[in-house]
Design a protein around this motif. Structure first.
Motif: not given
Length: 322
Positions: A272-289
């Motif tokens: 639930d990373v935003d209003k669209d109920h999306s999801y993410a893998a996140m790492g230091d420095g701004g790395n993201i899926i």
């Protein structure tokens, strides 16, 4: 993407997200944007830090599907029968895989002993010695580095393979992802070089051969996008079920919550990373899926490490990829 959007996006990245190495965006399974920065290219491989955790989550889903692990409610110590529990330590006996996967396991340290960790030759035993204590099981406690390696140890015990080999056979190879080698640091200087490199392909291990679970994997932006697309496809890749759809659903729904940051967590995925109920893998420095199931969008961003990097979700939320 429209050319005006592309120009505005790249100008914003150069201005406010200047440590970006590369961006790959898929919509409806098709590439709609791919670009590289800071001298990087499609062949560049970046240390993605805590995105590694979400890869470990995927491997647990595969291990469960193959019967190597029975249930996420199994106790951690079931996999370490030879581990000697310290005197007066009771909590560790009740910690489950699910507690580890949801960052709901307590640890004895207040401040992470990074120097002792990095100089230890057995990260699993080192971390088991710190697991438990007086904290409450079920309370969210995010463990960036010291904690997740226990999950690597469990995968090794359960599958009889190294994490690297299990991942190569069951995840990386089917997706066409190439991770070249295991990497062992012989000095702090080698680790610093690795953190900044764009041409090292591998997965960090301790001296005993256990791959790091909370950090230490290198991927390209396109590798990251493939992982995101696999999850968007509910675990399916070119007609083959790589990860059970039930695990994709379970790992990307809220199981615990970091109340101080108002962030929800699944099984090593942020949910639930935003209003669209999306999801993410996140790492230091701004790395993201980032995966948006409603819009069928995957955004992968590989980034060179800088402290206090700007949140890439803010960039994604600006609507460039809609």
């Amino acid at each position: 993407m429209e050319q005006e959007k592309v120009k505005a996006l790249e100008a914003l990245i150069q201005k406010d997200y200047s440590n970006t190495a590369g961006v790959a965006v898929l919509k409806d399974g098709e590439m709609i944007y791919e670009h590289y920065f800071n001298g990087c290219s499609a062949d560049s491989t970046i240390h993605v830090y805590s995105v590694t955790k979400s890869i470990i989550s995927i491997l647990f889903g595969i291990a469960l599907d193959k019967g190597y692990i029975k249930d996420v409610r199994q106790n951690v110590l079931d996999f370490f029968p030879d581990y000697t529990i310290k005197k007066r330590e009771k909590t560790i006996q009740h910690i489950t895989l699910e507690d580890m996967l949801t960052m709901a396991a307590p640890y004895k340290y207040k401040f992470a002993p990074y120097f002792k960790y990095f100089t230890s030759n057995d990260w699993v035993t080192f971390t088991l010695d710190l697991l438990g204590g007086k904290g409450q099981i079920g309370d969210f406690r995010y463990a960036p580095l010291i904690g997740p390696d226990i999950l690597s140890g469990i995968l090794i015990k359960a599958t009889g393979q190294s994490v690297f080999d299990f991942a190569a056979e069951n995840l990386f190879s089917p997706l066409g992802i190439h991770v070249e080698q295991n990497i062992v640091f012989r000095s702090k200087e080698e680790q610093m070089v690795f953190n900044k490199a764009t041409n090292i392909s591998g997965w960090v291990t301790d001296e005993s051969g256990t791959n790091s679970a909370g950090w230490g994997l290198t991927l390209s932006p396109m590798d990251m996008a493939k992982i995101g697309q696999l999850y968007l496809n509910e675990g399916m890749w070119h007609g083959r079920q790589i990860v059970p759809a039930s695990w994709v659903a379970a790992s990307t729904k809220e199981h615990s919550r970091w109340q101080q940051q108002n962030l929800s967590y699944g099984y090593l995925w942020w949910t639930d990373v935003d209003k669209d109920h999306s999801y993410a893998a996140m790492g230091d420095g701004g790395n993201i899926i980032y995966v948006n199931p409603e819009k069928k969008i995957v955004v992968a961003m590989a980034c060179l490490f800088v402290p206090r990097a700007k949140n890439r979700l803010e960039l994604i939320d600006k609507g460039f990829f809609d």
